[in-house]
Design a protein around this motif. Sequence first.
Motif, PDB file in Angstrom:
ATOM      1  N   VAL A  41       8.172  -1.281  -5.969  1.00  0.00           N
ATOM      2  CA  VAL A  41       8.863  -0.027  -5.658  1.00  0.00           C
ATOM      3  C   VAL A  41       9.491  -0.092  -4.277  1.00  0.00           C
ATOM      4  O   VAL A  41      10.613   0.371  -4.053  1.00  0.00           O
ATOM      5  CB  VAL A  41       7.893   1.164  -5.740  1.00  0.00           C
ATOM      6  N   HIS A  42       8.763  -0.681  -3.323  1.00  0.00           N
ATOM      7  CA  HIS A  42       9.257  -0.764  -1.954  1.00  0.00           C
ATOM      8  C   HIS A  42      10.227  -1.934  -1.756  1.00  0.00           C
ATOM      9  O   HIS A  42      11.019  -1.923  -0.820  1.00  0.00           O
ATOM     10  CB  HIS A  42       8.083  -0.917  -0.983  1.00  0.00           C
ATOM     11  N   ASP A  72       4.325   9.324 -12.808  1.00  0.00           N
ATOM     12  CA  ASP A  72       4.146   8.220 -11.863  1.00  0.00           C
ATOM     13  C   ASP A  72       2.679   8.187 -11.452  1.00  0.00           C
ATOM     14  O   ASP A  72       2.236   8.983 -10.626  1.00  0.00           O
ATOM     15  CB  ASP A  72       5.066   8.445 -10.664  1.00  0.00           C
ATOM     16  N   MET A  73       1.912   7.276 -12.068  1.00  0.00           N
ATOM     17  CA  MET A  73       0.495   7.156 -11.753  1.00  0.00           C
ATOM     18  C   MET A  73       0.313   6.411 -10.430  1.00  0.00           C
ATOM     19  O   MET A  73       1.008   5.446 -10.152  1.00  0.00           O
ATOM     20  CB  MET A  73      -0.233   6.396 -12.867  1.00  0.00           C
ATOM     21  N   ASN A 131       2.237   1.765 -11.781  1.00  0.00           N
ATOM     22  CA  ASN A 131       2.543   0.561 -11.011  1.00  0.00           C
ATOM     23  C   ASN A 131       1.447   0.312  -9.981  1.00  0.00           C
ATOM     24  O   ASN A 131       1.255   1.099  -9.052  1.00  0.00           O
ATOM     25  CB  ASN A 131       3.893   0.706 -10.308  1.00  0.00           C
ATOM     26  N   GLU A 132       0.720  -0.782 -10.158  1.00  0.00           N
ATOM     27  CA  GLU A 132      -0.388  -1.170  -9.271  1.00  0.00           C
ATOM     28  C   GLU A 132      -1.395  -0.028  -9.098  1.00  0.00           C
ATOM     29  O   GLU A 132      -1.795   0.300  -7.975  1.00  0.00           O
ATOM     30  CB  GLU A 132       0.154  -1.657  -7.930  1.00  0.00           C
ATOM     31  N   TRP A 133      -1.794   0.558 -10.207  1.00  0.00           N
ATOM     32  CA  TRP A 133      -2.847   1.568 -10.219  1.00  0.00           C
ATOM     33  C   TRP A 133      -4.193   0.950 -10.600  1.00  0.00           C
ATOM     34  O   TRP A 133      -5.188   1.106  -9.879  1.00  0.00           O
ATOM     35  CB  TRP A 133      -2.500   2.691 -11.201  1.00  0.00           C
ATOM     36  N   VAL A 245       1.539  -1.843 -14.823  1.00  0.00           N
ATOM     37  CA  VAL A 245       2.096  -3.022 -14.157  1.00  0.00           C
ATOM     38  C   VAL A 245       1.111  -3.456 -13.076  1.00  0.00           C
ATOM     39  O   VAL A 245       0.772  -2.661 -12.203  1.00  0.00           O
ATOM     40  CB  VAL A 245       3.471  -2.715 -13.527  1.00  0.00           C
ATOM     41  N   ASP A 246       0.675  -4.719 -13.159  1.00  0.00           N
ATOM     42  CA  ASP A 246      -0.335  -5.141 -12.187  1.00  0.00           C
ATOM     43  C   ASP A 246      -0.502  -6.650 -12.167  1.00  0.00           C
ATOM     44  O   ASP A 246      -0.082  -7.371 -13.087  1.00  0.00           O
ATOM     45  CB  ASP A 246      -1.697  -4.506 -12.522  1.00  0.00           C
TER      46      ASP A 246
END
Length: 383
Positions: A41-42, A72-73, A131-133, A245-246
């Motif tokens: 995201v960044h 958005d988790m 995303n990366e949760w 996503v991870d």
Amino acid sequence: MRRVVTGTWRGWREATEEALYGPSGFYRGPEGPAGHFRTSVHASPLFAAAVARLLCRVDEALGRPAELAFVDMAAGRGELVTGVLAALPAEVTARARGYAVERADRPAVLDHRIEWLSRPPKGITGLLFANEWLDNVPVEVAEVDATGVPRLVLVRDDDGAERLGEPVAGAEAQWLRRWWPLASEEVPFPGAPSAEVPSDDVPSKEDVPSKEMVFEGARAEIGLPRDTAWAGAVASLDRGLAVAVDYSHFAAARPPFGTLTGFREGRETAPVPDGSCDITAHVALDACALPGGRVVTQRAALRALGVSGTRPALSLAATDPTAYVRALAGAGEVAELTATGGLGDFGWLLQPVGIPNPMIDDLLADEPPADGLLVDVPDHEEQ
């Protein structure tokens, strides 16, 4: 404010929960995740734009409902949901509703149209994107002792020192046996399923490590809480698509010493549960997946969503230098998002709910790369 540590011995799951999400935990800090590590995201707005295109595909598969949700988790400070909503076509934007799910307080500057929640909303129709949760859902760690028995690892919160606790038992032992075996058939561990357990819940002979592979110091992260968390998130959808996503690994190649680590200010560090650093471990996405789930690499997923890293023609530099520089920068950002050994190796778990997988045709039509484009995960009962 720095969390007060006590030097108490606890399991990694409890210690991590307090260190990350307690009143003075790591994720409560004002800088958010972006202050310590760089996610997709960044890395580039191209990522949010690709997720927006995925949301449009979900919208089409749903028949363009009157209200289309984007959840958005582990939203951080709302960067992804903000970028996705901004990238949608006007017709979709008019029906879209954004939700940010995060334990930290709502940022003051967040668009007022985005709803800030501590849990995913129920009964929604649309796309849930994590995303990366899951890598930050705390888990217990197990380690094989000198006698071949997997035991829970206890940690001290003031310095990260470890010692072995009780043998792994019950549901956690069953999870290890099914998804990350640390004991051979000759060395059964406490709480293993009995002979009455259906055969599809027990690893095949090929999945069970040989006696030579079972050694003192072998470690595993017990992913049962992640399976439960993911099943709960998916259950919040009435219809749509859930995506996790991870960093990930699979049953055929689990890391022998686990993956638990820490991050602080952009650098990997020792995982000390004192609130000063992120604590993370890679995700067993094959265990998380529910029936119908598929796993692809981020590289393959972004390619299927139209993210191309083609370098601009050098001739463009002479005719339109500004466009050339912009295109060159975009190619560099795509390279970071799809890099082998980096973000491109992330797994995307695609879990459709009540609709066909909106990405499957593109993924199957593409020629599978050497690292594997599409991974079928085995059907299994929800954990």
